[in-house]
Scaffold this motif. Structure first.
Motif, mmCIF file in Angstrom:
data_model
loop_
_atom_site.group_PDB
_atom_site.id
_atom_site.type_symbol
_atom_site.label_atom_id
_atom_site.label_comp_id
_atom_site.label_asym_id
_atom_site.label_seq_id
_atom_site.Cartn_x
_atom_site.Cartn_y
_atom_site.Cartn_z
ATOM 1 N N GLN A 121 118.931 112.535 -6.408
ATOM 2 C CA GLN A 121 118.414 111.896 -7.623
ATOM 3 C C GLN A 121 118.034 112.938 -8.669
ATOM 4 O O GLN A 121 118.403 112.839 -9.840
ATOM 5 C CB GLN A 121 117.165 111.064 -7.278
ATOM 6 N N THR A 122 117.240 113.948 -8.209
ATOM 7 C CA THR A 122 116.818 114.970 -9.166
ATOM 8 C C THR A 122 118.019 115.705 -9.728
ATOM 9 O O THR A 122 118.050 116.034 -10.925
ATOM 10 C CB THR A 122 115.876 115.990 -8.510
ATOM 11 N N GLU A 125 119.487 113.671 -12.426
ATOM 12 C CA GLU A 125 118.679 113.703 -13.655
ATOM 13 C C GLU A 125 118.820 115.031 -14.378
ATOM 14 O O GLU A 125 118.895 115.091 -15.604
ATOM 15 C CB GLU A 125 117.208 113.476 -13.296
ATOM 16 N N GLU A 126 118.841 116.122 -13.585
ATOM 17 C CA GLU A 126 118.979 117.440 -14.196
ATOM 18 C C GLU A 126 120.275 117.532 -14.977
ATOM 19 O O GLU A 126 120.321 118.046 -16.096
ATOM 20 C CB GLU A 126 118.984 118.529 -13.113
ATOM 21 N N LYS A 128 121.939 115.130 -16.321
ATOM 22 C CA LYS A 128 121.857 114.333 -17.549
ATOM 23 C C LYS A 128 121.067 115.087 -18.608
ATOM 24 O O LYS A 128 121.417 115.100 -19.794
ATOM 25 C CB LYS A 128 121.190 112.985 -17.269
ATOM 26 N N LYS A 129 119.984 115.738 -18.140
ATOM 27 C CA LYS A 129 119.160 116.494 -19.078
ATOM 28 C C LYS A 129 119.949 117.632 -19.702
ATOM 29 O O LYS A 129 119.847 117.885 -20.904
ATOM 30 C CB LYS A 129 117.957 117.065 -18.306
ATOM 31 N N TRP A 132 122.071 116.361 -22.375
ATOM 32 C CA TRP A 132 121.294 116.095 -23.586
ATOM 33 C C TRP A 132 121.005 117.386 -24.333
ATOM 34 O O TRP A 132 121.086 117.453 -25.566
ATOM 35 C CB TRP A 132 119.999 115.394 -23.195
ATOM 36 N N ILE B 112 128.125 114.619 -11.383
ATOM 37 C CA ILE B 112 127.276 113.425 -11.279
ATOM 38 C C ILE B 112 127.957 112.369 -10.427
ATOM 39 O O ILE B 112 127.315 111.711 -9.597
ATOM 40 C CB ILE B 112 126.946 112.880 -12.681
ATOM 41 N N GLU B 116 126.543 110.746 -7.073
ATOM 42 C CA GLU B 116 126.321 109.306 -6.926
ATOM 43 C C GLU B 116 127.072 108.773 -5.722
ATOM 44 O O GLU B 116 126.594 107.871 -5.035
ATOM 45 C CB GLU B 116 126.754 108.584 -8.196
#
Lengths: 228, 161
Positions: A121-122, A125-126, A128-129, A132, B112, B116
């Motif tokens: 999960q982390t 998120e990383e 995705k960050k 960004w 990703i 997933e």
């Protein structure tokens, strides 16, 4: 729970995976005889049926000497009683201990799995960050271009200013030079005029002017005396 | 005059600062201080130098024609603008950055999807209490015992126990 009720390979999908084993084994009475036996005999002989059967069988074996009582019977009785006493007293603890060992293994596996989940999960998120973050790169180039433009502009203005100040300096120099020359000429002229005037005063005129001055002074002093 | 006064684009320093990763903070600070210094320098310079009062000089300077000559030359003088060598490079850099960021984003998206996928597999796993050793080897292939390489129990080098 009577395990005769477990359906195994009864339907069409007989090759499907077998459902997981039940938690507890089948029920037994007196540690030996499965409950199904009692249920089997219940319709015909009721609750006491199997016990009657057991007693009858035992008496038959003893009386017909199919089972002979000898020293080994006593040994068996002692051993069995010790075993049964041991199981009754320590059985539950040992079972709990064994269960705990198993539990720990399962718990470690579960912890590993949860950690893996968390880490994934982390990681997502990383990522995705970071994506960004990358979007902000336009700021960097804008800032750089601004820097360059500002530098050019500042340079240009400085050049304009230098040109202006140089020209002004030259013109001011000319004006200042002229002023200085005029001033010097004036001074020189004044001095020259003074010198000539002093020279032109002849001794005769000097005596006359001094006599006149003395007369004037006398008159003045008299008037001053009079005033006082 | 073409080329002069390329308008300064307003840079949102707060948003920029947010997106800087911690290991590049020093570079960002250097850039910001440079920018601030340049802004201050630019603000201190007037946009146009003050006009020279030709009438005054014409009246006061005795040398004939000098002021006229100066005036003529001055108005004819064109101050050359500094040549912009860097903007092209910056644009090239920006294009490069766009390309590499596109690649990076692609790779990131691939990562990703991988994560997933793993996540899905882990979530849809049967609980450990209902697994056999075979099921465990399926779910976590790294626990599979290599029975060809190590035919005798425990099927892995003793040091790995």
């Amino acid at each position: 729970v009577l395990h005769t009720t477990r359906p195994l390979h009864t339907t069409q999908r007989s090759l499907a995976p077998v459902p997981p084993l039940p938690e507890k084994g089948g029920e037994v009475r007196h540690g030996l005889i499965p409950e199904e036996f009692f249920q089997f005999l219940y319709p015909k002989t009721g609750v006491t049926g199997p016990y009657m059967l057991g007693t009858g069988l035992l008496l038959y074996f003893l009386s017909k000497e199919i089972y002979v009582i000898n020293h080994e019977t006593v040994a068996a009785a002692c051993i069995l009683s010790v075993i049964i006493y041991g199981i009754k007293k320590f059985g539950a603890d040992v079972a709990a201990f064994a269960d705990k060992l198993n539990e720990e293994k399962v718990a470690t596996a579960l912890a590993v799995k949860n950690e893996a989940l968390q880490a994934l999960q982390t990681a997502i998120e990383e990522e995705k960050k970071e994506q960004w973050r990358v979007e902000g790169r336009s700021y960097l180039f804008d800032a750089k271009r601004n820097n360059v433009a500002m530098l050019l502009e500042a340079n240009y203005r400085e050049r304009l200013l230098t040109v202006y100040s140089e020209v002004k300096k030259r013109l001011d120099y000319q004006v200042a030079m002229q002023n200085l020359k005029r001033q010097k000429e004036q001074e020189h002229m004044i001095q020259w005029v003074e010198k000539n005037v002093v020279q032109s005063i002849t001794p005769q005129q000097q005596k006359e002017s001094i006599a006149k001055c003395i007369l004037d002074l006398k008159a003045l002093s008299q008037s001053a005396h009079a005033a006082v | 005059m073409a080329g002069r006064r390329a308008a300064l684009k307003a840079v949102d320093w707060a948003a920029f600062a947010e997106r800087v990763p911690p290991n590049q903070r020093a570079m960002f600070n250097a850039l910001k201080t440079r920018n601030d210094a340049l802004t201050a320098r630019l603000a201190a310079l007037p946009e146009k130098p003050p006009a020279i009062d030709w009438a005054f000089y014409k009246a006061n300077v005795a040398k004939a024609g000098m002021v006229d000559e100066f005036q003529k030359k001055f108005s004819a003088l064109k101050v050359p603008e500094p040549v912009d060598t860097q903007t092209a490079k910056i644009d090239a850099q920006e294009k490069e950055a766009a390309k590499s960021t596109a690649e990076y984003i692609e790779a990131s998206k691939a990562r990703i999807t991988q994560y997933e996928h793993q996540l899905q597999k882990l979530k849809s796993m049967i609980p450990f209490e209902q697994m056999t050793f075979e099921d465990l080897s399926e779910a976590f292939p790294e626990t599979k015992l290599n029975k060809e390489k190590y035919p005798f129990w425990p099927h892995k080098p003793i040091a790995d126990l």
